[in-house]
Design a protein around this motif. Structure first.
Motif, short mmCIF file in Angstrom:
data_model
loop_
_atom_site.label_atom_id
_atom_site.label_comp_id
_atom_site.label_asym_id
_atom_site.label_seq_id
_atom_site.Cartn_x
_atom_site.Cartn_y
_atom_site.Cartn_z
N TYR A 272 -0.78 -45.10 65.35
CA TYR A 272 -2.02 -45.49 64.67
C TYR A 272 -1.96 -45.10 63.20
O TYR A 272 -1.47 -44.03 62.84
CB TYR A 272 -3.22 -44.82 65.33
N PHE A 273 -2.53 -46.00 62.38
CA PHE A 273 -2.58 -45.80 60.94
C PHE A 273 -4.05 -45.80 60.51
O PHE A 273 -4.75 -46.80 60.68
CB PHE A 273 -1.82 -46.92 60.23
N PHE A 274 -4.50 -44.67 59.98
CA PHE A 274 -5.87 -44.53 59.48
C PHE A 274 -5.88 -44.72 57.97
O PHE A 274 -4.93 -44.34 57.28
CB PHE A 274 -6.44 -43.16 59.83
N TYR A 275 -6.98 -45.23 57.46
CA TYR A 275 -7.13 -45.48 56.02
C TYR A 275 -8.61 -45.58 55.70
O TYR A 275 -9.47 -45.44 56.60
CB TYR A 275 -6.41 -46.78 55.63
N HIS A 276 -8.97 -45.79 54.44
CA HIS A 276 -10.37 -46.07 54.14
C HIS A 276 -10.49 -47.27 53.21
O HIS A 276 -9.55 -47.65 52.51
CB HIS A 276 -11.10 -44.84 53.58
N ASN A 277 -11.67 -47.87 53.25
CA ASN A 277 -12.01 -48.98 52.36
C ASN A 277 -13.49 -48.89 52.03
O ASN A 277 -14.12 -47.86 52.27
CB ASN A 277 -11.63 -50.33 52.99
N GLY A 278 -14.05 -49.96 51.50
CA GLY A 278 -15.48 -49.97 51.18
C GLY A 278 -16.20 -51.05 51.94
O GLY A 278 -17.06 -51.74 51.39
#
Length: 447
Positions: A272-278
C-alpha cells in the motif's frame, strides 16, 4: 461538513462491484503527512491535522486512525499535540511512529521556542493510540530541518533520517531516544537523487518527506521531489546509509495540493502507498487529505507508476457487524464530525438531519434481528435509519433516539432489524428536526 452531501450522493451512484476504500480516507477533518504502521494485525495511520480554512501549514496536533480492512477506518482522536512538548511553540508537522520493545515512539518536527528553529522531538507511549508523552523534555536533534522517518534494520540497528533542504541520519541507540555519534549528512548527488531543472542551489530532486524502509534486502528512500508542485520519487541502496541510486517517479505531480508525503507498508499480503492531496471540498495546499492505493512491486523490486484515484484500495476481508463497532469507524461520512467521549475513545457528533455514515462490507450471514446503539442527546433526539448499499437504499430498521439530557449522557437503544442478510454496505442515516440531533458512541447488531 454538510457540503459533502451532494458530492457523495453522486459518488454513490458509481460504486464499483468490489468493495473499495473511497479516497480521501478521512472526511471529518483535513489530514496530511500519512505515516502508516502495521502492528498486531492492524494498520495504524498517523497524520497531521490541517486546520479548517488554513492559508499556511497551520497545524497544532497529530491524529491516529486504524483499520483491519483498509476501508473502514476508526478515529482514535489526537493523542499528541504541541502542548505535549513544553519546549515547542508551533508547527506540528510530518512525523512517524515505530514500535520497539512494546513501546511506541513518535518522531515529530516542531518549532523550538528557545531557538525559533525546527527541531525533532520524540514522544513515547505504551499503546499505538497513546496517550503519548515527551520522552526527553527537549529536542532529540536540532538543525532547523524537518520530516523525520525511522526504521529498525534486521540487525537491530535503528536509524532516524530527516531533512529539507539537506538529508541527514543518525544511528539511534536501542532506547530509541538517544543516538551514537553525530548527525551525518547524506550526499545529495544527481546519481543518487536525480536531476532537478532550473535550480542551481538544489541540483537534485530531493525536497523533503523521506520514507525509509528495507524490503527483501533492498533499502528504499521514498521522498517528495522537486518543488513546487511536488511529485513522489525514490532511490534504492544496498545498505541503510547508501550509496543511493535514483530509480524514478512513483506518483507524478497531480491533485490540488502542491506538497505530497509518502508512506509505504505491506499488510495482509498486499502493498500500500499512502499520500495526501487536496481532494475534499475546500481542500488545497494547506487543507489536505490522506489517501491510499494498493500496488504491486515490479519483479526487480521497483515501483510502478501510482496515480491518485477516488476509489482507493480494495477491502481486505469483511466487517463483523455482530461485535461492538465504534460509531467513528467510517468508510465515508457525510456531514458528521468526531469528538472525545467521556466513556473513552471518540464518538460521532454534530449530527444533523440527512447526515449519514457508511461502513463497507458488513457480513450479516443468515441475517440480523436487532441493533443496539449507544446514543446521547441534549436536544429532542431523532432517528437512526439502517439502510443497505445507499443512503436511500433498502430500509431494514429504525432506532428511535430519545433526549438524554446531555451530549455525553449516554443510553443504549435497541430496534428490530429485518432483511439484513449476506454482505452489504451499511448506511446509518440520521433524521429528525433542525440543528444537532444526537451523538453516537458505538453500535452492534445481534444475529
Amino acid at each position: 461538513m454538510a457540503w459533502l452531501t451532494g458530492l457523495l450522493c453522486v459518488l454513490t451512484l458509481f460504486q464499483p462491484a468490489v468493495a473499495r476504500a473511497d479516497n480521501p480516507i478521512v472526511q471529518t477533518i483535513y489530514t496530511a503527512d500519512p505515516a502508516p504502521l502495521v502492528h498486531d494485525g492492524r494498520v495504524y495511520l498517523y497524520t497531521g491535522h490541517d486546520e479548517d480554512g488554513s492559508t499556511w501549514f497551520t497545524m497544532k496536533e497529530w491524529r491516529v486512525y486504524s483499520s483491519t480492512d483498509m476501508v473502514n477506518w476508526t478515529d482514535h482522536g489526537s493523542p499528541l499535540n504541541l502542548a505535549t512538548f513544553s519546549w515547542a511553540s508551533a508547527n506540528a508537522w510530518a512525523g512517524q511512529v515505530i514500535e520497539r520493545g512494546g513501546k511506541f515512539y513518535w518522531y515529530v518536527p516542531v518549532t523550538n521556542r528557545a531557538t525559533g528553529r525546527m527541531a525533532i522531538g520524540v514522544a513515547v507511549a505504551d499503546s499505538p493510540t497513546g496517550p503519548f508523552r515527551d520522552a526527553l523534555g527537549r529536542p532529540l536533534v536540532e538543525n532547523g530541518e524537518i520530516d523525520p522517518t525511522v526504521f529498525v534494520d534486521d540487525d537491530g540497528q535503528a536509524y532516524l533520517y530527516w531533512g529539507n533542504p539537506n538529508l541527514w541520519y543518525v544511528r539511534l541507540n536501542s532506547d530509541m531516544v538517544s543516538y551514537s555519534g553525530g548527525p551525518t549528512q547524506i550526499p545529495l548527488t544527481t546519481q543518487g537523487f536525480g536531476t532537478r531543472n532550473g535550480n542551481p542551489d538544489r541540483p537534485t530532486l530531493f525536497e523533503e518527506a523521506p520514507w525509509v524502509y528495507q524490503r527483501d534486502g533492498l533499502y528504499y528512500m521514498v521522498f517528495a521531489a522537486q518543488c513546487c508542485s511536488e511529485f513522489i520519487a525514490y532511490s534504492t541502496a544496498p545498505g541503510p546509509t547508501g550509496p543511493w541510486t535514483y530509480r524514478g517517479t512513483i506518483m507524478p505531480t497531480q491533485g490540488s495540493s502542491f506538497t505530497n508525503h509518502p508512506g509505504v507498508i505491506d499488510y495482509r499480503g498486499n502493498s500500500y502507498f499512502f499520500y495526501h492531496n487536496g481532494a475534499l471540498p475546500g481542500g488545497g495546499g494547506f487543507t489536505r487529505s490522506v489517501a491510499v492505493e494498493q500496488f504491486s512491486y515490479r519483479a526487480d523490486g521497483g515501483f510502478p507508476t501510482i496515480n491518485m484515484t477516488t476509489t482507493g484500495a480494495p477491502q481486505v476481508g469483511t466487517l463483523d457487524p455482530y461485535v461492538r463497532q465504534e460509531a467513528e469507524t467510517i468508510a465515508w461520512g457525510s456531514g458528521v464530525e468526531t469528538e472525545a467521549s467521556n466513556e473513552g475513545g471518540m464518538n460521532v457528533g454534530w449530527i444533523e438531519n440527512g447526515d449519514w455514515i457508511r461502513v463497507e462490507g458488513a457480513a450479516f450471514g443468515a441475517g440480523a434481528r436487532s441493533l443496539d446503539a449507544r446514543v446521547a442527546s441534549a436536544t429532542s433526539g431523532g432517528r437512526m435509519e439502517i439502510r443497505l448499499d445507499a443512503p436511500g437504499g433498502t430500509l431494514v430498521g429504525t432506532c428511535e433516539v430519545p433526549a438524554t439530557g446531555g451530549w455525553q449522557n449516554w443510553t443504549t437503544v435497541s430496534c428490530p432489524v429485518s432483511g439484513a442478510t449476506g454482505t452489504h454496505d451499511v448506511y446509518f442515516r440520521y433524521t429528525g428536526g433542525s440543528g444537532n440531533l444526537f451523538n453516537v458512541n458505538w453500535w452492534r447488531f445481534s444475529a
